[in-house]
Motif scaffolding. Structure first.
Motif, PDB file in Angstrom:
ATOM      1  N   LEU A  60      25.699  71.772 -18.163  1.00 23.60           N
ATOM      2  CA  LEU A  60      26.664  72.202 -17.134  1.00 23.60           C
ATOM      3  C   LEU A  60      27.950  72.680 -17.805  1.00 23.60           C
ATOM      4  O   LEU A  60      28.184  72.391 -18.985  1.00 23.60           O
ATOM      5  CB  LEU A  60      26.924  71.037 -16.179  1.00 23.60           C
ATOM      6  CG  LEU A  60      25.678  70.550 -15.422  1.00 23.60           C
ATOM      7  CD1 LEU A  60      25.983  69.284 -14.634  1.00 23.60           C
ATOM      8  CD2 LEU A  60      25.135  71.631 -14.504  1.00 23.60           C
ATOM      9  N   PRO A  61      28.823  73.417 -17.066  1.00 25.76           N
ATOM     10  CA  PRO A  61      30.053  73.951 -17.662  1.00 25.76           C
ATOM     11  C   PRO A  61      30.889  72.853 -18.334  1.00 25.76           C
ATOM     12  O   PRO A  61      31.227  71.860 -17.705  1.00 25.76           O
ATOM     13  CB  PRO A  61      30.809  74.525 -16.452  1.00 25.76           C
ATOM     14  CG  PRO A  61      29.755  74.787 -15.434  1.00 25.76           C
ATOM     15  CD  PRO A  61      28.678  73.773 -15.643  1.00 25.76           C
ATOM     16  N   THR A  83      32.052  67.334 -17.962  1.00 26.13           N
ATOM     17  CA  THR A  83      31.912  68.326 -16.906  1.00 26.13           C
ATOM     18  C   THR A  83      32.444  67.701 -15.610  1.00 26.13           C
ATOM     19  O   THR A  83      32.378  66.476 -15.459  1.00 26.13           O
ATOM     20  CB  THR A  83      30.430  68.778 -16.791  1.00 26.13           C
ATOM     21  OG1 THR A  83      30.366  69.982 -16.039  1.00 26.13           O
ATOM     22  CG2 THR A  83      29.566  67.740 -16.111  1.00 26.13           C
ATOM     23  N   PRO A  84      33.016  68.510 -14.707  1.00 23.33           N
ATOM     24  CA  PRO A  84      33.489  67.919 -13.447  1.00 23.33           C
ATOM     25  C   PRO A  84      32.338  67.213 -12.724  1.00 23.33           C
ATOM     26  O   PRO A  84      31.224  67.747 -12.667  1.00 23.33           O
ATOM     27  CB  PRO A  84      33.971  69.137 -12.652  1.00 23.33           C
ATOM     28  CG  PRO A  84      34.320  70.161 -13.690  1.00 23.33           C
ATOM     29  CD  PRO A  84      33.312  69.958 -14.781  1.00 23.33           C
ATOM     30  N   GLU A  87      30.429  69.226 -10.296  1.00 16.19           N
ATOM     31  CA  GLU A  87      29.393  70.136 -10.835  1.00 16.19           C
ATOM     32  C   GLU A  87      28.045  69.413 -10.915  1.00 16.19           C
ATOM     33  O   GLU A  87      26.996  70.000 -10.640  1.00 16.19           O
ATOM     34  CB  GLU A  87      29.766  70.590 -12.258  1.00 16.19           C
ATOM     35  CG  GLU A  87      30.937  71.530 -12.335  1.00 16.19           C
ATOM     36  CD  GLU A  87      30.548  72.988 -12.118  1.00 16.19           C
ATOM     37  OE1 GLU A  87      29.350  73.295 -11.939  1.00 16.19           O
ATOM     38  OE2 GLU A  87      31.479  73.819 -12.109  1.00 16.19           O
ATOM     39  N   ASN A  90      26.733  69.062  -7.355  1.00 16.10           N
ATOM     40  CA  ASN A  90      26.307  70.353  -6.809  1.00 16.10           C
ATOM     41  C   ASN A  90      25.036  70.867  -7.466  1.00 16.10           C
ATOM     42  O   ASN A  90      24.202  71.497  -6.808  1.00 16.10           O
ATOM     43  CB  ASN A  90      27.420  71.394  -6.946  1.00 16.10           C
ATOM     44  CG  ASN A  90      28.531  71.152  -5.944  1.00 16.10           C
ATOM     45  OD1 ASN A  90      28.320  70.516  -4.916  1.00 16.10           O
ATOM     46  ND2 ASN A  90      29.718  71.632  -6.252  1.00 16.10           N
ATOM     47  N   HIS A  91      24.897  70.598  -8.763  1.00 18.37           N
ATOM     48  CA  HIS A  91      23.692  70.995  -9.467  1.00 18.37           C
ATOM     49  C   HIS A  91      22.487  70.276  -8.875  1.00 18.37           C
ATOM     50  O   HIS A  91      21.387  70.828  -8.763  1.00 18.37           O
ATOM     51  CB  HIS A  91      23.835  70.650 -10.955  1.00 18.37           C
ATOM     52  CG  HIS A  91      22.599  70.888 -11.746  1.00 18.37           C
ATOM     53  ND1 HIS A  91      22.209  72.145 -12.146  1.00 18.37           N
ATOM     54  CD2 HIS A  91      21.652  70.035 -12.190  1.00 18.37           C
ATOM     55  CE1 HIS A  91      21.072  72.045 -12.815  1.00 18.37           C
ATOM     56  NE2 HIS A  91      20.719  70.774 -12.852  1.00 18.37           N
ATOM     57  N   PRO A  94      23.846  70.649  -3.283  1.00 14.56           N
ATOM     58  CA  PRO A  94      25.179  71.028  -2.792  1.00 14.56           C
ATOM     59  C   PRO A  94      25.605  70.281  -1.526  1.00 14.56           C
ATOM     60  O   PRO A  94      26.788  70.297  -1.176  1.00 14.56           O
ATOM     61  CB  PRO A  94      25.039  72.530  -2.502  1.00 14.56           C
ATOM     62  CG  PRO A  94      23.845  72.968  -3.273  1.00 14.56           C
ATOM     63  CD  PRO A  94      22.925  71.788  -3.353  1.00 14.56           C
ATOM     64  N   LYS A 123      40.367  69.907  -8.209  1.00 14.83           N
ATOM     65  CA  LYS A 123      40.119  70.593  -9.470  1.00 14.83           C
ATOM     66  C   LYS A 123      40.705  69.779 -10.628  1.00 14.83           C
ATOM     67  O   LYS A 123      41.794  69.223 -10.515  1.00 14.83           O
ATOM     68  CB  LYS A 123      40.779  71.975  -9.415  1.00 14.83           C
ATOM     69  CG  LYS A 123      40.164  72.972 -10.366  1.00 14.83           C
ATOM     70  CD  LYS A 123      40.692  74.370 -10.065  1.00 14.83           C
ATOM     71  CE  LYS A 123      40.723  75.264 -11.276  1.00 14.83           C
ATOM     72  NZ  LYS A 123      39.524  75.362 -12.072  1.00 14.83           N
TER      73      LYS A 123
END
Ligand SMILES: Nc1nc2c(c(=O)[nH]1)N[C@H]1C(S)=C(S)[C@@H](COP(=O)(O)O)O[C@H]1N2
Ligand SMILES: [Mo]
Length: 170
Positions: A60-61, A83-84, A87, A90-91, A94, A123
């Motif tokens: 993930l990001p 990673t947040p 994320e 949601n992965h 969602p 955020k």
């Protein structure tokens, strides 16, 4: 009275049913207790809905954050990679961030903490981290990788669950 006599056949059938049930409960119980660092069990209430491994989270990001953790034992400096948490959810699905209000986090040492879903959706606030200074986080026994939750908006490290093994959605 003939009706009170239990036939050998039905007695055996009953025993077989009981053995199968004991086996089934034993299996379900063992599955529920499989808590090992490096893997997080995701639960919706008491029900297990999935698993997240370090390898999954690394895909993930990635976010890098310099953090100073303030605790009763003093300050510790970190350069975390993670990673947040949003994320991760949601992965997975969602709908999770919409369906649940509370996120309860548990460490392998049974340390329990939590965050609200609003915090997860902010955020740069709640991160699931797996590395510090470019090195994998060390598990409680120091033998393998592990993950932890950090909350950037928190002044103290109290809610930063180490050695994360379970996330429960409520
Ligand atoms: N699993 C687990 N996580 C934990 C704790 C703990 O005892 N067990 N202590 C908390 C507290 S009170 C603080 S201040 C920070 C300390 O973080 P550190 O161990 O990286 O210094 O971890 C938090 N997370
Ligand atoms: Mo602490």
């Amino acid at each position: 009275m003939p009706g009170q006599k239990i036939s050998l056949k039905s007695l055996l059938a009953l025993i077989v049913v009981l053995i199968v049930l004991i086996g089934l409960f034993g299996y379900l119980n063992a599955r529920g207790e499989k808590l090992a660092e490096g893997t997080i069990i995701l639960k919706a209430g008491k029900q297990v809905i999935g698993e997240i491994t370090i390898e999954d989270v690394e895909k993930l990001p990635a976010v890098n954050k310099k953090v100073v953790i303030n605790s009763t034992s003093g300050l510790s400096k970190h350069k975390f990679t993670g990673t947040p948490l949003a994320e991760v959810f949601n992965h997975f699905d969602p709908q999770i961030v919409k369906q649940y209000e509370r996120v309860i986090t548990r460490g392998v040492d049974n340390y329990v903490s939590g965050v609200n879903m609003e915090e997860v959706l902010e955020k740069n606030n709640v991160l699931l981290v797996y590395a510090d200074n470019g090195e994998p986080l060390k598990s409680k026994t120091g033998t393998s990788g592990t993950m932890r939750i950090i909350i950037l908006n928190d002044l103290y490290g109290q809610r930063f669950t180490n050695y994360l093994v379970e996330i429960e959605l409520e």
